[in-house]
Enzyme design. Structure first.
Site, PDB file in Angstrom:
ATOM      1  N   HIS A 126       0.857  -1.178   0.000  1.00 47.35           N
ATOM      2  CA  HIS A 126       0.000   0.000   0.000  1.00 47.35           C
ATOM      3  C   HIS A 126       0.895   1.229   0.000  1.00 47.35           C
ATOM      4  O   HIS A 126       2.125   1.139   0.099  1.00 47.35           O
ATOM      5  CB  HIS A 126      -0.946   0.002   1.203  1.00 47.35           C
ATOM      6  CG  HIS A 126      -2.188  -0.810   0.989  1.00 47.35           C
ATOM      7  ND1 HIS A 126      -3.116  -0.503   0.018  1.00 47.35           N
ATOM      8  CD2 HIS A 126      -2.650  -1.925   1.612  1.00 47.35           C
ATOM      9  CE1 HIS A 126      -4.102  -1.385   0.055  1.00 47.35           C
ATOM     10  NE2 HIS A 126      -3.835  -2.263   1.005  1.00 47.35           N
ATOM     11  N   ASP A 156      -0.303   6.753  -3.768  1.00 40.80           N
ATOM     12  CA  ASP A 156      -1.589   6.484  -4.427  1.00 40.80           C
ATOM     13  C   ASP A 156      -1.942   7.560  -5.449  1.00 40.80           C
ATOM     14  O   ASP A 156      -2.323   7.245  -6.578  1.00 40.80           O
ATOM     15  CB  ASP A 156      -2.706   6.408  -3.386  1.00 40.80           C
ATOM     16  CG  ASP A 156      -2.838   5.021  -2.773  1.00 40.80           C
ATOM     17  OD1 ASP A 156      -2.104   4.108  -3.196  1.00 40.80           O
ATOM     18  OD2 ASP A 156      -3.661   4.845  -1.869  1.00 40.80           O
TER      19      ASP A 156
END
Length: 382
Positions: A126, A156
C-alpha cells in the site's frame, strides 16, 4: 466540454490510484466507462468523489461471454486503465497483447505498486510501503518522533494516479506521430522516487542532512514550519527568501537583526522557540488579521471543513457541490476548452444497458447476458 472531449476510456474497477487517474481524465472531458463486478451491483456505494463523472457497466470478467463484452468495449476505446497485480489481466485473457492486436491504437494504462517487473512486482503493498521503500517516509516527521505518514497522497495519488494520467497523455501524443498505441507501466514506487528527485540530489550534494525535521523544507528551520496559536490551532510560515523572512519577523513584532544568522542550523531551535512564544499569544484568526496584507508566505492551517469556505477558494470556485458533497472542481483551468462541472458518481451497473447498446448489442442480446448473469444492471438504472 474540456480538452479531452471525444476521448473514450475504459476503466477496470479498482481502488485508489486507478480511479483517481480515471477521475482526472473524466474531469478533463474524457468519456469514461467503468467495468464493475456484478456482485457489486445494488450494494452500498460510497466512492462518490473518485467515482464521479463516468458511467458503469457490470460485467463478469471470469466468464468467457463477459470477457467478450470487455473486449468489445476495449476495441472501441482510446484508453484502458487497469490496476491489478501483474499477470491478472493476462489470465483473464484481457492483457495488452490481445487488446492491442484488435485495437492497435489503444493506450493500455497499467497501475501497480511495484511495477510490472522487478523482485517485488508480485508483492502486496500500500501507499505507506512504496513511500517507505523510496526513502520519502524517512524524511517526513519530527526529530525523535519517527516517520509521519503523509496520508496516502504520495504514492496512491501523486506518484500513482497522477503519474499514470501523465503517462497516458504522453502516449496519446506519441500516437499522433506513430499511429500506434502502447503499454504505460506506472508504478507507485517509481512515482514516489520521481517526486523525491530533488531530495536525492540535495542529499548527495551534502546539503540535505539525514533525519526528519532537521532541514529547511521539513520543519527543521524556524522560517518553514507550523506554530500553535493561543486557541490551539496552527499557522504556517514558508518564508524561505530573505524578504519574506524580514516581513515575517516584523509582523510578529520581532527585530529582524536578531535573526541575522537565519541559515545557521545551530540557531534554528532557539529561533523556533522565540517565534513559538510570540505566536502563542494570539489566536489563529487574530494572526490572519495581522498578516492579511503582509507578503510573508503565511497561511492558516485550515480543517477540511474550513478550507472550501476560504475566500480565495470561493473566488476561484475551487470547490463545487455535487450529490450533496463539497468536492474539488476540475483542475487545471483551460482558457479555450473549459471543463464542465463534475457529474454524479457512477453506481455499479448504472448504465449497463446503455453502454452495451452503444457497443452494438441488441436489446435481446443484452437481456440474454443479464439472464445468464454475465452482466448486471442496478435496480435503479434506466
Amino acid at each position: 466540454m474540456g480538452p479531452l472531449t471525444g476521448l473514450q476510456v475504459v476503466e477496470i474497477g479498482a481502488q485508489g490510484p486507478g480511479p483517481f487517474c480515471a477521475t482526472v481524465l473524466a474531469d478533463l472531458g474524457a468519456r469514461v466507462v467503468r467495468i464493475d463486478r456484478p456482485a457489486e451491483v445494488d450494494r452500498p456505494f460510497d466512492d462518490v468523489i473518485l467515482g464521479r463523472s463516468r458511467r458503469s457497466v457490470a460485467v463478469d470478467l471470469k466468464a468467457p461471454e463477459g470477457r467478450a463484452v470487455a473486449q468489445r468495449l476495449t476495441d472501441r476505446a482510446d484508453v484502458l486503465i487497469e490496476g491489478f497485480r501483474p499477470g491478472v489481466m493476462e489470465r483473464l485473457g484481457l492483457g495488452p497483447e490481445p487488446c492491442l492486436d484488435t485495437n492497435p491504437r489503444l493506450i493500455y494504462g497499467r497501475m501497480t505498486g511495484w511495477g510490472q517487473t522487478g523482485p517485488l512486482a508480485h508483492a502486496a503493498g500500500h501507499d505507506i510501503n512504496y513511500t517507505a521503500l523510496s526513502g520519502a517516509l524517512s524524511a517526513i516527521g519530527r526529530p525523535g518522533s519517527g516517520p509521519v505518514i503523509p496520508l496516502n497522497l504520495l504514492a496512491d495519488f501523486g506518484g500513482g494516479g497522477m503519474l499514470l494520467a501523465v503517462g497516458i497523455l504522453a502516449a496519446l501524443q506519441a500516437r499522433t506521430t506513430t499511429g500506434r498505441g502502447q503499454v504505460v507501466d506506472a508504478a507507485m514506487a517509481d512515482g514516489v522516487a520521481q517526486l523525491m528527485g530533488i531530495f536525492y540530489g540535495l542529499s548527495q550534494q551534502g546539503s540535505w542532512l539525514p533525519g526528519a525535521g532537521t532541514n529547511w523544507l521539513d520543519g527543521g528551520a524556524h522560517f518553514y514550519d507550523t506554530y500553535e496559536t493561543a486557541d490551539g490551532r496552527h499557522v504556517s510560515f514558508g518564508a524561505v527568501e530573505p524578504q519574506f523572512q524580514q516581513a515575517m519577523y516584523r509582523a510578529l513584532g520581532l527585530d529582524p537583526a536578531d535573526f541575522a544568522d537565519a541559515w545557521d542550523r545551530s540557531r534554528w531551535p532557539e529561533y523556533k522557540k522565540r517565534i513559538a512564544e510570540v505566536v502563542r499569544q494570539r489566536t489563529r484568526d487574530e494572526w490572519c488579521a495581522v498578516f492579511e496584507d503582509v507578503d510573508a508566505c503565511f497561511a492558516p492551517v485550515l480543517s477540511l471543513e474550513e478550507a472550501p469556505r476560504h475566500p480565495h477558494f470561493a473566488a476561484r470556485e475551487s470547490f463545487v457541490t455535487c450529490e450533496g458533497l463539497v468536492q474539488h472542481a476540475p483542475a487545471p483551468r483551460f482558457g479555450d476548452t473549459p471543463c464542465a462541472p463534475p457529474t454524479r458518481a457512477a453506481r455499479p451497473g448504472d448504465a449497463t444497458a446503455a453502454v452495451l447498446a452503444e457497443a452494438g448489442y441488441s436489446a435481446a442480446e443484452t437481456e440474454e447476458l443479464l439472464a445468464a448473469g454475465v452482466v448486471a444492471a442496478a435496480s435503479s438504472a434506466g
